[in-house]
Design a protein around this motif. Structure first.
Motif, PDB file in Angstrom:
ATOM      1  N   ASP A 186       2.568  -7.073  -1.986  1.00 18.47           N
ATOM      2  CA  ASP A 186       3.448  -6.620  -3.065  1.00 18.47           C
ATOM      3  C   ASP A 186       4.883  -6.401  -2.590  1.00 18.47           C
ATOM      4  OD1 ASP A 186       2.671  -4.551  -1.482  1.00 18.47           O
ATOM      5  OD2 ASP A 186       2.423  -3.095  -3.081  1.00 18.47           O
ATOM      6  N   CYS A 457       5.687  -3.728   5.314  1.00 20.79           N
ATOM      7  CA  CYS A 457       4.446  -3.060   5.649  1.00 20.79           C
ATOM      8  C   CYS A 457       3.289  -3.996   5.342  1.00 20.79           C
ATOM      9  CB  CYS A 457       4.326  -1.784   4.828  1.00 20.79           C
ATOM     10  SG  CYS A 457       2.821  -0.912   5.146  1.00 20.79           S
ATOM     11  N   LEU A 458       2.708  -4.573   6.367  1.00 23.83           N
ATOM     12  CA  LEU A 458       1.679  -5.580   6.161  1.00 23.83           C
ATOM     13  C   LEU A 458       0.403  -5.149   6.846  1.00 23.83           C
ATOM     14  CD1 LEU A 458       4.077  -8.403   7.200  1.00 23.83           C
ATOM     15  CD2 LEU A 458       3.404  -7.894   4.863  1.00 23.83           C
ATOM     16  N   GLY A 459      -0.715  -5.625   6.340  1.00 19.39           N
ATOM     17  CA  GLY A 459      -1.950  -5.305   7.045  1.00 19.39           C
ATOM     18  C   GLY A 459      -3.157  -5.476   6.173  1.00 19.39           C
ATOM     19  N   LYS A 460      -4.314  -5.341   6.796  1.00 19.95           N
ATOM     20  CA  LYS A 460      -5.521  -5.541   6.002  1.00 19.95           C
ATOM     21  C   LYS A 460      -6.262  -4.244   5.773  1.00 19.95           C
ATOM     22  CE  LYS A 460      -8.113  -7.029  10.066  1.00 19.95           C
ATOM     23  NZ  LYS A 460      -8.717  -8.152  10.746  1.00 19.95           N
TER      24      LYS A 460
ATOM     25  N   TYR B 246      -4.974   0.408  -5.649  1.00 22.78           N
ATOM     26  CA  TYR B 246      -3.922   0.895  -4.745  1.00 22.78           C
ATOM     27  C   TYR B 246      -4.296   2.240  -4.148  1.00 22.78           C
ATOM     28  CZ  TYR B 246      -1.016  -2.697  -6.892  1.00 22.78           C
ATOM     29  OH  TYR B 246      -0.523  -3.894  -7.325  1.00 22.78           O
ATOM     30  N   LYS B 283       0.408   2.455   8.756  1.00 24.56           N
ATOM     31  CA  LYS B 283       1.301   2.024   7.677  1.00 24.56           C
ATOM     32  C   LYS B 283       1.985   3.210   7.019  1.00 24.56           C
ATOM     33  CE  LYS B 283      -1.872  -0.844   5.680  1.00 24.56           C
ATOM     34  NZ  LYS B 283      -2.387  -1.810   4.686  1.00 24.56           N
ATOM     35  N   ARG B 286       4.636   4.627   9.426  1.00 24.69           N
ATOM     36  CA  ARG B 286       5.792   3.763   9.659  1.00 24.69           C
ATOM     37  C   ARG B 286       6.579   3.466   8.390  1.00 24.69           C
ATOM     38  NH1 ARG B 286       3.789  -1.339  12.055  1.00 24.69           N
ATOM     39  NH2 ARG B 286       5.913  -2.019  11.675  1.00 24.69           N
ATOM     40  N   PHE B 287       5.915   3.414   7.273  1.00 29.98           N
ATOM     41  CA  PHE B 287       6.608   3.137   6.012  1.00 29.98           C
ATOM     42  C   PHE B 287       6.401   4.312   5.061  1.00 29.98           C
ATOM     43  CE2 PHE B 287       5.846  -0.853   8.073  1.00 29.98           C
ATOM     44  CZ  PHE B 287       7.032  -1.547   7.901  1.00 29.98           C
ATOM     45  N   LYS B 290       7.077   4.265   1.217  1.00 27.71           N
ATOM     46  CA  LYS B 290       6.332   3.385   0.310  1.00 27.71           C
ATOM     47  C   LYS B 290       5.268   4.206  -0.419  1.00 27.71           C
ATOM     48  CE  LYS B 290       4.452  -1.119  -0.023  1.00 27.71           C
ATOM     49  NZ  LYS B 290       4.219  -2.440   0.287  1.00 27.71           N
ATOM     50  N   LYS B 292       2.762   3.523  -2.508  1.00 29.47           N
ATOM     51  CA  LYS B 292       1.352   3.120  -2.555  1.00 29.47           C
ATOM     52  C   LYS B 292       1.160   1.790  -1.842  1.00 29.47           C
ATOM     53  CE  LYS B 292       1.750   0.857  -7.064  1.00 29.47           C
ATOM     54  NZ  LYS B 292       1.200   0.672  -8.388  1.00 29.47           N
ATOM     55  N   HIS B 293      -0.051   1.553  -1.403  1.00 27.22           N
ATOM     56  CA  HIS B 293      -0.372   0.302  -0.707  1.00 27.22           C
ATOM     57  C   HIS B 293      -1.503  -0.396  -1.448  1.00 27.22           C
ATOM     58  CE1 HIS B 293       2.038   1.187   2.927  1.00 27.22           C
ATOM     59  NE2 HIS B 293       1.758   2.441   2.636  1.00 27.22           N
ATOM     60  N   GLN B 294      -1.465  -1.732  -1.392  1.00 26.99           N
ATOM     61  CA  GLN B 294      -2.505  -2.496  -2.081  1.00 26.99           C
ATOM     62  C   GLN B 294      -3.861  -2.335  -1.394  1.00 26.99           C
ATOM     63  OE1 GLN B 294      -0.619  -6.280  -1.512  1.00 26.99           O
ATOM     64  NE2 GLN B 294      -0.337  -6.574  -3.697  1.00 26.99           N
ATOM     65  N   PHE B 296      -7.517  -4.383  -1.707  1.00 30.03           N
ATOM     66  CA  PHE B 296      -8.343  -5.424  -2.327  1.00 30.03           C
ATOM     67  C   PHE B 296      -9.807  -5.113  -2.054  1.00 30.03           C
ATOM     68  CE2 PHE B 296      -4.314  -7.652  -1.872  1.00 30.03           C
ATOM     69  CZ  PHE B 296      -4.208  -8.359  -3.063  1.00 30.03           C
ATOM     70  N   GLN B 310     -10.281  -3.995   1.705  1.00 28.63           N
ATOM     71  CA  GLN B 310      -9.136  -4.545   2.438  1.00 28.63           C
ATOM     72  C   GLN B 310      -7.887  -3.704   2.218  1.00 28.63           C
ATOM     73  OE1 GLN B 310      -5.794  -6.912   2.123  1.00 28.63           O
ATOM     74  NE2 GLN B 310      -7.086  -8.719   1.934  1.00 28.63           N
ATOM     75  N   GLY B 311      -7.256  -3.280   3.278  1.00 30.81           N
ATOM     76  CA  GLY B 311      -6.050  -2.454   3.184  1.00 30.81           C
ATOM     77  C   GLY B 311      -6.294  -1.053   3.705  1.00 30.81           C
TER      78      GLY B 311
END
Lengths: 460, 629
Positions: A186, A457-460, B246, B283, B286-287, B290, B292-294, B296, B310-311
């Motif tokens: 996103d 901000c990337l990751g799984k 999210y 995450k 470091r961020f 932000k 919210k994070h996705q 899946f 995932q996430g």
């Protein structure tokens, strides 16, 4: 570094002798010079080992740049055993730079690495085996020197600007890459409008740099800096201190016919053209008055005034008159002779120069030079030097790389209008980034990947 | 007590994604092969996300397929969802991504291995290498069986001295609570290989019965799925969707409040984790801005209700993990079936390898996959097939195979690893490739099938099909070049497409170069006389539309190749070259690049160093030539 492409460099010592020679070697040498050399025939059609009179032109405008003699030696009967073209120009820095400038705008041509002509001569069997060690030494010493020069420049303002530009482009690149490599993530979708905006901004900044380079102001002049003060306050010793202490004296232009002595120095990477306005005062002596008039016009032209006062004496009327003449200029006040007793009231100076920074020095003790450098740097970094914003792109290599970067960004913008997808546009943006990096001697490497992961901000 | 067991041509240790490709390649190339793994139920297991492909990774799967590997065929048989990603971008970065039925994926792969001639699948734990005269000639198992071989491929994944970490809890373990491989790490070290400690992690799994999907967004597969393998012509698989949700403010608060219990921050983890795949706690730190994070939610298979979150990769303690899961919309009542965890493992410093993936120290010993410092199933498989191919070729006395940076992502990856090394688990990204436009997923077969055929992993039948495709694509491009069209013939089409009118007649190829015109539009005006598949038409279109950019990159490749073709003799003594800095000498000595091109990519080696080496080599060659006379 790539073998078998076409290289160019000045083959004579810069600034010495009546003639300078630019040597071009490689498969595109003849074609490239043909494109910018106007004479009766075509270079590609003339006999080998012949010399021709004509003009170097800017192929875009057909404008004559320099009057030259061009000689042609087809390989293998040449220094490098490749096709070699040598352009003989008038001596001096300017002619050479003008010619190199148009030459390097040609496709597939680049500035030679240190010692590269000799290296090619050796690799192509033109130099015998005994000299291999000497060739290695040559490459080594020349590139070490080039490295030292680059390091010096890298400390300067230009380097900071280029780094900013690169950062700008790399953020754009990272944004494109994250869209490609993390399509479901996103982050903001990359749009043509955004790419254009970023490229435009970068081009504007590059143009600012190039404009000053094109004007050639710094090339010839540096920041025009007048050292002003009544006699015997220590102007000449300041000049001497600056030129001796310092460091990379680019060249001397003795003021043979003028009373103004000019000296080039590089201070913290900022090139200064110092004018010692010796003997400025009201006078009835005709000869002296001519000198004084010249000095006054030097003040008018100056971009920066170093105003010298004597700590040991109270402010005189003469001081006040001179302070009046430098009003409205960028001024640094130097209070000299700090080793002597203080009789100067600085409060009296302030009404004349409200914003000027004041540096206390002693030429005798060589004190205060660091503070002066600092003051000049600050003035420069903060863009307070009017009319001189960023006028320090002087190196032909830098100019050609900046132009390359600009062209790549233009290509990127054009591609967005043609509906070219972002991963293809990225190729242009990336080469802009690489050209800028070449100015700093950086290799591409991992930093894009680093940028992607620090920016998003990337990751799984 | 030890005993002499059977001898093989090649032994492959570990049957993950690298090991299975290596073993299948060597067996199919005619080498008697044993594939030994700690637990036969874990063949081709996916310990983390149940998916294969995506940008760069999907490209690798296609490359593996073109070389005659198994991953593409296997996922085509077992996917539960297929999506083409990046369709709004250029053809070079279109990327196929599949969700796998991870259990079926394993079963299909195991069956393929079991039915492959020359290949023995064996459960066992390899503990020791047998090295004689600097050459690896076999392995010893935990049961004392000594297996001899001409070449050995080690693919230990995260098993090598594996250690699972979850909050304050730490224990020796391979992935998913498997038995770790401990003694083999010591054996590798004893034989002089330098190992580093890396770390990766995985999120919790939840029971789909307890997910409230109404609070999430559906992520369906493509209506007309494409496939990874050129051998897969159709599939009747019914696709299963994934779901998007999210993290919430609560999730972030829970994590922030419990950072002191996170091994990532308490110092309990010594291994270096991958930057591209940070844990959720990483995450959030470091961020921080932000909101919210996705997340899946991905089904793990057709016959299970387990979902992969995932996430939410994490090594938080179990109680915190449960709170975190339940703070995510849709998972309020979720039943956590497996914990997330971090896992540390030993990896070989990859600059110790030749580009063939053979170790420089020990002849006949190859390593592939996570042991080489990478992460990801596809990266592992890509190395596996190359290690397998080169092990088999060495056994058969054939020249090694190296894929260039301009030939495939596999080549980019291996060159990066052996030339530059890696400071954290290496993941392929399309941005790592200089010639991205040439390394498309659509032309993977054109790039590598001839090599696969030459090696003996591509069947004659498939090769003939490939040649036919190549020929038809070329013929069609030629035809479009030669077909002239008049303005009035094409006017309606151009009008309809909103494209500028043609002022004078010319080659129809120029019309196709316009961004708004597609091949299928032109077909209506001048249909091809050849019988072209959709795939061939796509190829024609891409090659014409991007010709300008493609040609530019080809030119760059040509220059690169000149440097790659300048080989450096194997016996070069860098310490003898005056004019190289000590730092450069050390780096060159460590990497021992095969070519000037590779040397120029070593970090810290400058253009001046390269010039010095070139001059030295010229000197060396002339002296050698004189001695020869």
């Amino acid at each position: 570094m790539i073998e078998h492409d076409t290289i160019a460099a000045v083959a004579t010592a810069v600034g010495e002798g009546g003639i300078s020679i630019i040597r071009v070697s490689g498969p595109q040498a003849i074609q490239a010079v043909d494109h910018i050399f106007k004479f009766k025939q075509k270079l590609s059609e003339v006999d080998t080992h012949t010399i021709h009179y004509g003009f170097i032109i800017d192929p875009k405008t057909n404008e004559k740049i320099e009057e030259v003699m061009v000689s042609l030696m087809r390989g293998p009967r040449s220094f490098t055993a490749e096709d070699v073209v040598e352009i003989n120009t008038h001596g001096g820095v300017i002619a050479v730079k003008n010619v190199m400038d148009v030459l390097l705008q040609q496709e597939d041509i680049r500035i030679a690495e240190p010692g590269e002509f000799t290296k090619r001569a050796f690799l192509n069997g033109r130099i015998d085996l005994m000299q291999a060690e000497a060739v290695i030494d040559l490459i080594r010493s020349k590139s070490d020197r080039a490295f030292a020069v680059a390091r010096k420049q890298a400390d300067g303002v230009l380097s900071k600007k280029i780094k900013d530009l690169r950062q700008f482009v790399i953020e754009l690149l990272a944004h494109i890459e994250v869209n490609i490599d993390y399509p479901e993530h996103d982050v903001e979708e990359m749009t043509s409008a955004y790419i254009r905006e970023q490229c435009d901004k970068t081009i504007t900044e590059i143009d600012k740099l190039l404009k000053t380079a094109n004007e050639g102001k710094i090339l010839r002049e540096g920041i025009l800096t007048a050292i002003v003060g009544r006699p015997n306050v220590g102007k000449s010793s300041l000049l001497n201190t600056l030129t001796q202490e310092n460091r990379a004296i680019v060249t001397d232009i003795p003021g043979t016919t003028r009373d103004v002595i000019e000296q080039f120095v590089t201070l913290n990477g900022i090139p200064l053209r110092l004018l010692d306005t010796a003997g400025i005062r009201e006078t009835t002596d005709v000869v002296e008055r001519i000198g004084v008039e010249r000095s006054k016009s030097a003040i008018t032209d100056a971009d920066l005034v170093l105003f010298v006062l004597n700590n040991n004496e109270p402010l005189t009327d003469e001081d006040k008159q001179l302070l009046e003449t430098v009003k409205g200029k960028s001024v640094i006040v130097i209070v000299n002779k700090m080793d002597l007793e203080n009789n100067l009231n600085l409060e009296e100076v302030k009404p004349f120069l409200l914003n000027a920074s004041i540096v206390k020095m002693s030429m005798v003790r060589q004190e205060g030079l660091d503070q002066l450098e600092q003051a000049i740097s600050e003035l420069f970094f903060e863009g307070k030097l009017e009319g001189n914003d960023l006028t320090y792109v002087s190196n032909v290599r830098h100019i050609s790389l900046l132009k390359k970067a600009k062209q790549s960004l233009h290509d990127a913008i054009e591609a967005t209008y043609m509906g070219i997808p972002i991963d293809v546009i990225q190729i242009d943006a990336r080469s802009a980034w690489e050209s800028l990096g070449e100015i700093l001697g950086d290799q591409a490497g991992d930093s894009l990947i680093d940028q992607i992961f620090s920016q998003f901000c990337l990751g799984k | 007590m030890g005993y002499n067991a059977k001898s093989y041509d090649v032994i492959v240790v570990g049957a993950g994604h690298a090991g299975v490709e290596a073993a299948l390649a060597t067996a199919r190339m005619g080498c008697e092969t044993m594939l030994m793994t700690i637990n036969l139920d874990m063949v081709a297991f996916m310990p983390c996300n149940p998916s294969i492909g995506g940008p760069a990774k999907g490209h690798v799967v296609r490359e593996i397929d073109a070389l005659g590997g198994e991953m593409g065929r296997n996922i085509d048989k077992t996917f539960i969802q297929m999506r083409m990603l990046n369709t709004g971008k250029g053809p070079a970065v279109h990327a196929l991504r599949a969700q796998a039925d991870k259990f079926q994926y394993q079963h299909e792969m195991k069956k393929t291995i079991e039915t492959t001639p020359n290949l023995t699948l064996r459960q066992g734990l390899v503990e020791e290498l047998i090295v004689e005269d600097g050459r690896c000639v076999g392995v010893v198992s935990q049961t004392g069986a000594e297996y001899r071989a001409k070449a050995v491929v080690i693919t230990t994944g995260t098993y090598l001295r594996g250690r699972i970490i979850m909050g304050e809890l730490m224990y020796e373990s391979g992935p998913n609570n498997q038995q770790p491989s401990v003694k083999l790490a010591h054996s590798l070290r004893e034989h002089g290989l330098e190992l580093v400690r890396f770390k990766t992690g995985t999120p919790p799994r939840v029971n789909g019965e307890t997910i409230d999907f109404s609070k999430t967004e559906i992520q369906p597969g493509d209506e007309k799925p494409k496939f990874f393998s050129h051998e897969t012509k159709e599939s009747h698989t019914e696709q299963i969707p994934c779901w998007l949700t999210y993290t919430s403010e609560v999730t972030h608060k829970i994590i922030n409040d419990n950072l002191h219990r996170a091994p990532m921050f308490s110092g309990a983890i010594e291994g270096t984790g991958p930057r591209y795949c940070p844990s959720i706690e990483d995450k959030i730190v470091r961020f921080a801005d932000k909101p919210k994070h996705q997340i899946f939610l991905e089904p793990e298979g057709r016959n299970t209700l387990e979902y992969y979150v995932q996430g939410l990769s994490t090594s938080m303690p179990e109680d915190i993990q449960l709170q975190m899961v339940r703070s995510v919309p849709g998972l309020e009542n979720a039943q956590m079936m497996r914990n997330g965890y971090a896992i540390e493992y030993d990896a070989v410093v990859p600059t110790q390898l030749w580009p063939t993936l053979e170790t420089k120290k020990i002849k006949g010993l190859f390593t592939a996959g996570q042991i080489n410092g990478t992460s990801g199933y596809e990266e592992a498989a890509g190395q596996g097939i190359i290690a397998g191919i080169n092990a088999a070729r060495q056994v058969k006395g054939e020249e090694p195979v190296i894929i260039g940076r301009s030939e495939g992502y596999i080549g980019v990856m291996i060159d990066d690893l052996v030339t530059k090394g890696t400071n954290d688990p290496y993941r392929l990204l399309t941005s790592r490739a200089e010639y991205r436009l040439l390394l498309r997923h659509d032309n993977a077969d054109l790039r590598l099938t001839p090599l696969g055929y030459k090696i003996g992993l591509i069947s004659e039948e498939r090769y003939q099909q490939f040649l036919r495709k190549k020929e038809l694509v070329e013929l069609e491009i030629q035809r479009l070049h030669e077909t002239k069209i008049k303005p009035n013939e094409i006017r309606p089409l151009l009008e309809q497409a909103g494209s500028a009118e043609l002022s004078q007649g010319g080659s129809i190829i120029n019309i196709l170069k316009r961004p708004e015109i597609t091949y299928s539009m032109l077909e209506t005006v001048c249909p091809s006389p050849y019988e072209l598949t959709e795939e061939m038409k796509e190829q024609v279109e891409i090659q014409i539309k991007y010709a300008g950019y493609i040609d530019k990159q080809l030119l760059q490749v040509e220059r690169l190749n000149k440097m790659e073709r300048k080989l450096i003799p194997a016996d070069i003594d860098y310490s003898q070259i005056n004019g190289l800095s000590n730092e450069s000498k050390q780096k060159l000595e460590l990497v021992r690049p095969l070519s000037i091109g590779q040397a120029s990519r070593i970090g810290g080696v400058t253009p001046a160093d390269i010039s010095v080496i070139l001059v030295y080599l010229e000197h060396y060659n002339r002296v050698t030539a004189m001695k020869g006379n």
